[in-house]
Enzyme design. Sequence first.
Site, mmCIF file in Angstrom:
data_model
loop_
_atom_site.group_PDB
_atom_site.id
_atom_site.type_symbol
_atom_site.label_atom_id
_atom_site.label_comp_id
_atom_site.label_asym_id
_atom_site.label_seq_id
_atom_site.Cartn_x
_atom_site.Cartn_y
_atom_site.Cartn_z
ATOM 1 N N THR A 290 0.847 -1.188 0.000
ATOM 2 C CA THR A 290 0.000 0.000 0.000
ATOM 3 C C THR A 290 0.886 1.242 0.000
ATOM 4 O O THR A 290 1.887 1.289 0.714
ATOM 5 C CB THR A 290 -0.899 0.013 1.248
ATOM 6 O OG1 THR A 290 -1.616 -1.225 1.322
ATOM 7 C CG2 THR A 290 -1.880 1.164 1.207
ATOM 8 N N LYS B 283 2.188 4.629 1.109
ATOM 9 C CA LYS B 283 2.146 5.452 2.322
ATOM 10 C C LYS B 283 3.069 6.650 2.136
ATOM 11 O O LYS B 283 4.112 6.512 1.505
ATOM 12 C CB LYS B 283 2.596 4.637 3.545
ATOM 13 C CG LYS B 283 1.801 3.363 3.810
ATOM 14 C CD LYS B 283 0.428 3.656 4.360
ATOM 15 C CE LYS B 283 -0.282 2.341 4.707
ATOM 16 N NZ LYS B 283 -1.608 2.541 5.299
ATOM 17 N N HIS C 188 -11.412 -4.315 0.003
ATOM 18 C CA HIS C 188 -10.926 -3.907 1.327
ATOM 19 C C HIS C 188 -12.056 -4.119 2.332
ATOM 20 O O HIS C 188 -13.215 -3.873 2.034
ATOM 21 C CB HIS C 188 -10.479 -2.447 1.316
ATOM 22 C CG HIS C 188 -9.595 -2.096 2.485
ATOM 23 N ND1 HIS C 188 -10.084 -1.990 3.774
ATOM 24 C CD2 HIS C 188 -8.269 -1.831 2.560
ATOM 25 C CE1 HIS C 188 -9.084 -1.671 4.588
ATOM 26 N NE2 HIS C 188 -7.967 -1.579 3.876
ATOM 27 N N ARG C 189 -11.692 -4.562 3.540
ATOM 28 C CA ARG C 189 -12.691 -4.935 4.549
ATOM 29 C C ARG C 189 -12.951 -3.815 5.555
ATOM 30 O O ARG C 189 -13.432 -4.085 6.668
ATOM 31 C CB ARG C 189 -12.226 -6.189 5.287
ATOM 32 C CG ARG C 189 -10.887 -5.968 5.991
ATOM 33 C CD ARG C 189 -10.402 -7.187 6.750
ATOM 34 N NE ARG C 189 -9.176 -6.850 7.490
ATOM 35 C CZ ARG C 189 -8.674 -7.563 8.482
ATOM 36 N NH1 ARG C 189 -9.284 -8.677 8.862
ATOM 37 N NH2 ARG C 189 -7.573 -7.194 9.101
#
EC number: 4.1.1.39
Length: 253
Positions: free
Chosen positions: A85, A87, A206-207
């Site tokens: 991801t 960042k 995505h959860r």
Amino acid sequence: PVAGEENQYIAYVAYPLDLFEEGSVTNMFTSIVGNVFGFKALRALRLEDLRIPTAYVKTFQGPPHGIQVERDKLNKYGRPLLGCTIKPKLGLSAKNYGRAVYECLRGGLDFTKDDENVNSQPFMRWRDRFLFCAEALYKAQAETGEIKGHYLNATAGTCEEMMKRAIFARELGVPIVMHDYLTGGFTANTSLAHYCRDNGLLLHIHRAMHAVIDRQKNHGIHFRVLAKALRMSGGDHIHSGTVVGKLEGERDI
């Protein structure tokens, strides 16, 4: 009774199949957990699992593609796919965000991804992000000779806006989009999954918000139920947190 607990019981509940609309996770959840959790006779309630008849499961499309199609699209076999991801996830301009995507992909990763709340904020509008990420993607592909991907988050405030973003991603030729299936809703997710299957896009899920529902052990819904619901609604793979990281989880799983 639940072993080692006082005044806790396991109940098995069966419903006639005709009570449920075919192909609708929304209707299934509304029927099973929509009202019962608010009954004043109950202090707490947790849905531990669902056993779903095959006849009902077959009314759902399910995942748009699956792992084999993903490997075929990427031409990568015999090893795990490695990604990360970007960042900081919030605050970068679209150009700097795209630069980070390029450096990660050029450095050897198969995928990079947007985080769950990277949607379309004042500092980085979605169209700018999509364009700079696509540029980074193709530049890294040209230099490495590998097929690369970036999970472009299509989650939006309306289904129409979500579909607009997914369509733009397809027009750019990228292989994959992503969606926050719990905050976005099952109806939106199923619509996006159908579009992805019809148009050759992979769909990462995505959860976000799951812990509100599944973290308490005596109330809510176990994540296995949310995962089954997602498989029916549609998603090729789901974010589960790092192997050892900041998110709560059971180490032995």
